[in-house]
Design a protein around this motif. Structure first.
Motif, short mmCIF file in Angstrom:
data_model
loop_
_atom_site.label_atom_id
_atom_site.label_comp_id
_atom_site.label_asym_id
_atom_site.label_seq_id
_atom_site.Cartn_x
_atom_site.Cartn_y
_atom_site.Cartn_z
N ASP A 99 0.83 -1.20 0.00
CA ASP A 99 0.00 0.00 0.00
C ASP A 99 0.87 1.25 0.00
O ASP A 99 0.52 2.25 -0.65
N LYS A 107 0.38 3.02 -3.53
CA LYS A 107 -0.65 4.04 -3.38
C LYS A 107 -0.13 5.34 -2.78
O LYS A 107 -0.32 6.42 -3.34
N GLU A 108 0.53 5.23 -1.63
CA GLU A 108 0.89 6.45 -0.90
C GLU A 108 2.09 7.17 -1.51
O GLU A 108 2.06 8.41 -1.66
N LYS A 127 1.57 9.59 -4.47
CA LYS A 127 0.88 10.81 -4.04
C LYS A 127 1.85 11.78 -3.37
O LYS A 127 1.85 12.98 -3.65
N ASN A 139 -1.96 -1.52 -10.84
CA ASN A 139 -2.32 -0.13 -11.10
C ASN A 139 -2.02 0.24 -12.55
O ASN A 139 -1.24 1.17 -12.83
#
Length: 267
Positions: free
Chosen positions: A100, A104-105, A108, A142
């Motif tokens: 994750d 994901k993080e 960002k 992704n």
């Protein structure tokens, strides 16, 4: 050119972790002709490559053992090199959720902090050994984020190795009874799964040394599996082992293979 050691507090990991970022500049001659043509411009940004280390490595490996700094400058490419320990990019049960964080993080955080493009066609991911198969796992999970993925000496049978030998370096990332085969931890399954979903596939590059006693066989098997199921990819073999001479050579080929603009791109 800037080399930035970036200590971040990850909300996913709930701890601090390290990232090294390369930001190139235009040549000195170009910068003299264009005042204020430095790292940040209101209308321009960088294409970006997320570049991962292998087992026992860290965020400094690519800078220490390859010439990635020069290659990034030559291609005007931002390069992001995080530390992910021996996690195999897995959400460790009752511990750190490394997948994750990486999938994901981190993108960002990087997009908030640095002038990198957020367009799929400008965003790439690559790695060596554990980082190679990990890059594949992240990209296939992704596909809307990454335009291309490159796997160098990828550990495409880590799932089999871990299930067979729970004392492997990555075994601590998994529960003792955790099933890996037939899940996203298994690249053979993951390739079939994304094909079945009909997702837009990232471009895929697989490179390995013919004298790589650790990963040549599994890379060959993975290549044959991809051909069998009709997964488009570039497969490149060259003489070499599981070492930095091979990876430094391969990353140059990868950068030539990627759809790079060799310049800043429009935001």
């Amino acid at each position: 050119m800037a080399i930035l050691q970036y200590k971040i507090k990850s909300e996913e990991l709930d701890t601090k972790t390290d990232v090294v970022v390369i930001l190139p500049t235009k040549s000195v001659e170009d910068m003299r002709k264009m005042p204020n043509y430095g790292f940040y411009r209101p209308d321009k940004c960088y294409q970006v490559l997320y570049l991962y280390h292998g087992t026992t490595g860290d965020c400094w490996d690519w800078l220490r053992f390859s010439r990635i700094e020069k290659y990034a400058q030559d291609h005007c490419l931002a390069v992001v090199m995080p530390s992910v320990c021996n996690s195999n990019f897995h959400n460790i049960p009752n511990s750190y959720p490394w997948f994750d964080y990486a999938a994901k993080e981190l993108p960002k955080i990087i997009s908030w902090t640095f002038p990198v493009s957020q367009r799929r066609e400008d965003t790439f991911i690559a790695g060596l050994s554990m980082g190679g198969s990990g890059a594949f796992k992240i990209a296939m999970a992704n596909p809307q984020r990454y335009g291309a993925v490159a796997c160098l000496s990828g550990g495409f049978q880590l799932a089999q190795w871990i299930e067979k030998e729970r004392k492997a370096p990555w075994a601590a990332a998994y529960g003792s009874e955790e099933t890996l085969l037939g899940t996203m931890e298994d690249p053979f399954w993951q390739a079939e799964h994304i094909l079945g979903k009909g997702s837009v596939l990232p471009k895929l590059y697989i490179g390995c040394g013919t004298e790589d006693l650790l990963c040549y066989e599994c890379n060959q098997q993975f290549h044959e599996h991809l051909e069998k199921i009709g997964f488009p990819h570039t497969y490149h073999l060259q003489s070499g082992g599981h070492d930095w001479d091979l990876w430094d050579s391969e990353i140059q080929l990868v950068l030539d293979w990627l759809p790079l603009k060799n310049d800043l791109v429009n935001k």
